[in-house]
Enzyme design. Structure first.
Site, PDB file in Angstrom:
ATOM      1  N   LYS A 118       5.961  -9.576   5.862  1.00 21.62           N
ATOM      2  CA  LYS A 118       6.551  -9.912   4.564  1.00 21.62           C
ATOM      3  C   LYS A 118       7.479 -11.112   4.699  1.00 21.62           C
ATOM      4  CE  LYS A 118       6.327  -5.315   2.467  1.00 21.62           C
ATOM      5  NZ  LYS A 118       5.254  -4.860   3.369  1.00 21.62           N
ATOM      6  N   LYS A 146      -1.953  -3.914  12.712  1.00 22.78           N
ATOM      7  CA  LYS A 146      -1.907  -3.535  11.299  1.00 22.78           C
ATOM      8  C   LYS A 146      -2.056  -2.023  11.130  1.00 22.78           C
ATOM      9  CE  LYS A 146      -1.961  -4.146   6.832  1.00 22.78           C
ATOM     10  NZ  LYS A 146      -0.719  -4.489   6.141  1.00 22.78           N
ATOM     11  N   LYS A 173      -1.898  -8.029   3.713  1.00 17.55           N
ATOM     12  CA  LYS A 173      -1.862  -8.319   2.275  1.00 17.55           C
ATOM     13  C   LYS A 173      -0.800  -9.351   1.923  1.00 17.55           C
ATOM     14  CE  LYS A 173       0.907  -5.807   0.576  1.00 17.55           C
ATOM     15  NZ  LYS A 173       2.396  -5.779   0.535  1.00 17.55           N
ATOM     16  N   GLY A 215       0.813  -1.210   0.000  1.00 21.01           N
ATOM     17  CA  GLY A 215       0.000   0.000   0.000  1.00 21.01           C
ATOM     18  C   GLY A 215       0.845   1.258   0.000  1.00 21.01           C
ATOM     19  N   ASN A 216       2.015   1.185   0.667  1.00 23.90           N
ATOM     20  CA  ASN A 216       2.894   2.344   0.706  1.00 23.90           C
ATOM     21  C   ASN A 216       3.666   2.515  -0.597  1.00 23.90           C
ATOM     22  OD1 ASN A 216       2.243   3.212   3.325  1.00 23.90           O
ATOM     23  ND2 ASN A 216       3.560   1.657   4.212  1.00 23.90           N
TER      24      ASN A 216
END
Length: 317
Positions: A265, A122, A207, A9-10
């Site tokens: 991640k 989150k 995500k 998103g970033n």
């Protein structure tokens, strides 16, 4: 190859940027151009984050005096899937992707008893430079806030993804060689009751973990996590920090990373590699093609002591 590429998103809205539509479209356009070679040569599924975008919608909903109650996070997550999916689909076409492109609204099954609902981690929404400002908003709206690097942001529950409701549909799209945008924002979190009925959950699924779930279920060859940093850093935050070019899951699991950013991640890569024997990579959005070659980012390989069928030892191709 079958590739799952997850856009942070970033990477679609950089930290501290004004969240104007034109700025986000520029980032989406850059992302689409980076993905064109993957779409041309491989089966490609594109996931994306929604932390900044869902946070913006949440702030607007909280402040809307015409509403008796603000919109729940699951509904806002669905809105971001449509918004970002629309932008991605259009910019992929504009960038020259000739194959059919589809965006599918995806629901992600979570456990209503997941302890994450009692431990928000989150990050969503804009960054706040002042701790005082963030705490004032938290009191006003009933939020939980936490430090995100030099800034402060809202945090919400992020339960584990157990499965994807639309997985059969996604399989059909793959069989038809459709470039598929799915599992946006980790998918809309839903729980299932004893009768099989689904209902939305007040959370945002990570995500990267959802992308790993998708990649495992589809037996993908590669999982690419594309973000706003060039690689995973060893000794992150210290004066001797250095990029990790290649590492196996055994070594990676010995290291610690921030829970709200790089941690998921790394966990997503480990899950995918250990489940499938494939290779995962973390790196900058603009290096998407180079990640496949192992010439950029951080390549995550199977543990040699456990891997039954490693697909490659250097690079992914």
């Amino acid at each position: 190859m079958r590739i799952v590429a997850a856009l942070g998103g970033n990477a679609l809205l950089e930290r501290g940027e004004t969240p104007d539509a034109a700025i986000q479209r520029r980032h989406v356009r850059r992302a689409a151009r980076a993905l064109v070679p993957l779409a041309a040569n491989h089966e490609l599924l594109i996931c994306h984050g929604n932390g900044p975008q869902i946070g913006i919608l949440a702030v607007e909903s909280e402040a809307d005096e015409t509403l008796s109650q603000p919109f729940p996070l699951d509904a806002l997550g669905a809105q971001t899937q449509g918004l970002i999916g629309y932008w991605l689909s259009q910019e992929l076409r504009n960038a020259g992707v000739a194959r059919p492109i589809a965006t599918i609204l995806t629901q992600t099954l979570v456990d209503a008893g997941d302890p994450a609902f009692d431990n928000p981690t989150k990050f969503i929404g804009p960054v706040y430079k002042s701790h005082h400002h963030a705490e004032r908003l938290a009191r006003e709206f009933g939020w939980t806030v936490a430090q995100d690097g030099r800034y402060w942001r809202r945090v919400v529950p992020s339960p584990q993804p157990l499965g994807l409701i639309e997985l059969p549909t996604i399989r059909l799209l793959l069989q038809a060689r459709v470039v598929t945008v799915c599992t946006g924002g980790g998918g809309v979190p839903v729980t299932e009751n004893e009768s099989g009925e689904l209902s939305g959950a007040e959370a945002v699924v990570d995500k990267d973990l959802a992308a790993a779930r998708l990649a495992c279920d589809l037996r993908a060859d590669a999982l690419l996590l594309l973000t706003d940093v060039p690689a995973v850093m060893r000794d992150f935050g210290s004066t001797v920090a250095s990029p990790i070019k290649c590492i196996d899951t055994a070594e990676l699991k010995k290291m610690s990373f921030p829970a709200g950013s790089m941690g998921p991640k790394v966990e997503a890569c480990v899950r995918f590699v250990e489940t499938t024997g494939g290779t995962a990579a973390i790196g900058a959005l603009g290096d998407a093609t180079a990640l496949l070659d192992g010439t950029a980012g951080t390549l995550v390989l199977p543990d040699p002591a456990r891997a039954e069928r490693p697909r490659q030892t250097v690079g992914i191709r």
